[in-house]
Design an enzyme around this catalytic site. Structure first.
Site, mmCIF file in Angstrom:
data_model
loop_
_atom_site.group_PDB
_atom_site.id
_atom_site.type_symbol
_atom_site.label_atom_id
_atom_site.label_comp_id
_atom_site.label_asym_id
_atom_site.label_seq_id
_atom_site.Cartn_x
_atom_site.Cartn_y
_atom_site.Cartn_z
ATOM 1 N N HIS A 22 0.806 -1.227 0.000
ATOM 2 C CA HIS A 22 0.000 0.000 0.000
ATOM 3 C C HIS A 22 0.835 1.271 0.000
ATOM 4 C CE1 HIS A 22 1.141 -0.158 4.215
ATOM 5 N NE2 HIS A 22 0.912 1.131 4.241
HETATM 6 C C1 UD1 Z 1 -2.031 4.687 6.354
HETATM 7 C C2 UD1 Z 1 -0.769 5.092 7.141
HETATM 8 C C3 UD1 Z 1 0.305 4.019 7.018
HETATM 9 C C4 UD1 Z 1 -0.234 2.653 7.367
HETATM 10 C C5 UD1 Z 1 -1.463 2.364 6.512
HETATM 11 C C6 UD1 Z 1 -2.054 1.000 6.804
HETATM 12 C C7 UD1 Z 1 -0.320 7.515 7.292
HETATM 13 C C8 UD1 Z 1 0.543 8.599 6.804
HETATM 14 N N1 UD1 Z 1 -0.213 6.334 6.629
HETATM 15 O O1 UD1 Z 1 -1.734 4.700 4.978
HETATM 16 O O2 UD1 Z 1 1.371 4.357 7.900
HETATM 17 O O3 UD1 Z 1 0.758 1.676 7.149
HETATM 18 O O4 UD1 Z 1 -2.443 3.387 6.763
HETATM 19 O O5 UD1 Z 1 -3.238 0.788 6.119
HETATM 20 O O6 UD1 Z 1 -1.071 7.718 8.208
HETATM 21 N N2 UD1 Z 1 -9.254 4.484 2.242
HETATM 22 C C9 UD1 Z 1 -10.446 3.805 2.085
HETATM 23 N N3 UD1 Z 1 -11.013 3.250 3.190
HETATM 24 C C10 UD1 Z 1 -10.440 3.348 4.418
HETATM 25 C C11 UD1 Z 1 -9.241 4.038 4.551
HETATM 26 C C12 UD1 Z 1 -8.643 4.594 3.461
HETATM 27 O O7 UD1 Z 1 -10.976 3.720 0.998
HETATM 28 O O8 UD1 Z 1 -11.006 2.829 5.401
HETATM 29 C C13 UD1 Z 1 -8.619 5.109 1.080
HETATM 30 C C14 UD1 Z 1 -8.544 6.620 1.252
HETATM 31 O O9 UD1 Z 1 -9.622 7.225 0.647
HETATM 32 C C15 UD1 Z 1 -7.238 6.986 0.574
HETATM 33 C C16 UD1 Z 1 -6.425 5.719 0.612
HETATM 34 O O10 UD1 Z 1 -7.285 4.648 0.999
HETATM 35 O O11 UD1 Z 1 -7.449 7.339 -0.771
HETATM 36 C C17 UD1 Z 1 -5.272 5.837 1.559
HETATM 37 O O12 UD1 Z 1 -5.692 6.075 2.915
HETATM 38 P P1 UD1 Z 1 -4.793 6.965 3.901
HETATM 39 O O13 UD1 Z 1 -5.417 7.012 5.239
HETATM 40 O O14 UD1 Z 1 -4.469 8.243 3.226
HETATM 41 O O15 UD1 Z 1 -3.386 6.252 4.018
HETATM 42 P P2 UD1 Z 1 -2.917 4.737 3.901
HETATM 43 O O16 UD1 Z 1 -2.291 4.560 2.561
HETATM 44 O O17 UD1 Z 1 -3.999 3.789 4.299
#
Ligand code: UD1
Length: 391
Positions: A231
């Protein structure tokens, strides 16, 4: 003593669960000189991860109490996530005025809430302090540096983290080596996970049921398999990186054995936007799953021939379970999990030639479980004692 602890994203949940349970254990037995010294605990969820499969499912599986407060911050840019969390968390602190704010790990919620607490003159304790990748391109490294700099109590998972903090000039009385709290969760749930059926896990989490047409799930128990999670922005946000990784997975890994891939929402979105999604769906031997639960991942990890991952937490779990692990990164903040420190993991970055060579070497590696010092399942109790000693 009043404590507010904070969770935001999936990797936080397995770290906060044992802490909540250790507080409950303390409150059940606490009687100091005939006087009760109960800990009042308020659990705040910032809502950075909000999907049922990325969040609520973990609260149920790990028996975490429902959050007392949900900030519902959701997705956004880093500045939006951090800023919105700070605005909402400041109101919580002004209302509840805890003695301590306890944060875990390195996600945006960790950093946002430690800054807010410090500005409100509230003490901060950081669980998993002292980890360093020395890579300022990683948002998590920035979160770790800021959080540690502001923390009054640095609760470290291993001796290498203690050394990092000493080199940065932190005084000894702010550092406390307590061990790895994730391993408390692993030990508590190992037996439950061990009773699960891998084929049933696949059936109930399959992303595209049409994939059953290519794959005999019931034969699965007898087959070796690889397991993948990915991810990180450095692996999934650019088509010139993600495309060749996908080709390696299909041409090399899937050619050897089935590859199970519980896919992170970020990665699915990127594969779709780069036009690679259909190729992944059509690949024989690639089993795409929704994000899976804690027990399900632990169960698959127990049996996997090889793990491919860019997750820090899985590196640690592979170390204790002994699963040979290819870490899809050029560096790690968790060097204790690497082969040179006795662990099960090797850094392979995202260069496909290197990945290919290490994958074939790793197929010959035996399972060799390791247990670094104080990864013993009792870290959360040590943390509660450390906080009580400083109230
Ligand atoms: C975050 C953490 C990372 C951790 C990872 C585990 C930070 C900087 N990064 O990264 O350290 O290893 O989580 O998963 O905090 N999304 C969904 N549903 C959700 C959550 C997220 O669809 O429940 C989508 C969001 O819309 C976004 C993408 O996933 O576009 C990334 O989510 P984000 O919270 O920005 O960071 P992660 O890549 O999950």
């Amino acid at each position: 003593m009043k404590i507010i602890s904070v969770v935001g994203a999936r990797p936080n949940f397995m770290k906060i669960a044992p802490f909540c349970h250790a507080i409950e254990r303390w409150n059940q037995k606490s009687e100091v000189g005939g006087q009760k010294s109960e800990i009042e605990h308020i659990l705040v969820h910032t809502g950075q991860h909000y999907d049922e499969r990325m969040s609520a499912k973990f609260f149920d599986a790990l028996n975490i109490p429902r959050p007392d407060i949900d900030l519902e911050v959701g997705s956004g840019t880093h500045a939006e996530q951090v800023g919105n969390t700070m605005i909402a968390f400041e109101k919580v602190l002004k209302q509840h005025r805890p003695d301590w704010v306890v944060v875990v790990g390195d996600v945006n919620a960790t950093c946002a809430c430690s800054i807010t607490a410090k500005k409100e003159h509230i003490k901060v304790a950081h669980i998993e302090a002292g980890l360093r990748s020395f890579d300022m391109e990683m948002p998590e490294e920035i979160n770790r540096l800021v959080t540690d700099r502001l923390s009054d109590l640095l609760l470290t998972p291993d001796q290498l983290s203690n050394e990092n903090l000493r080199k940065e000039g932190f005084p000894e009385d702010r550092i406390q080596f307590v061990g790895n709290i994730m391993i408390d969760t692993l030990e508590e749930h190992r037996d439950t996970a061990g009773q699960m059926d891998p084929a049933a896990i696949i059936k109930s989490n399959i992303l595209c049921p049409e994939q059953f047409q290519h794959f005999n799930v019931s034969a699965f128990q007898r087959l070796p398999f690889s397991l993948l999670t990915m991810h990180r922005p450095s692996n999934v946000d650019r088509p010139e990186v993600l495309g060749p990784i996908l080709d390696f997975l299909l041409d090399d890994v899937c050619a050897n054995m089935p590859l199970i891939w519980p896919i992170h929402p970020r990665t699915q979105k990127q594969l779709q936007s780069f036009g690679l999604w259909e190729k992944a769906l059509a690949a024989p031997n690639l089993i795409l799953l929704h994000p899976i639960g804690y027990h399900e991942m632990l169960r698959l990890n127990m049996d996997a021939t090889v793990m491919l991952t860019d997750s820090g937490g899985l590196q640690e779990e592979c170390c204790v379970l002994g699963t040979p692990c290819l870490t899809l990164r050029w560096n790690t903040e968790r060097p204790i999990t690497l082969r040179e420190h006795g662990g099960a993991s090797v850094l392979v970055g995202n260069n496909v030639d290197r990945l290919r060579a290490e994958f074939h070497t790793t197929l010959q590696s035996p399972r060799t479980p390791q247990r670094p010092e104080l990864w013993d399942g009792h870290t959360a109790d040590r943390i509660v004692q450390a906080l009580l000693a400083r109230q």
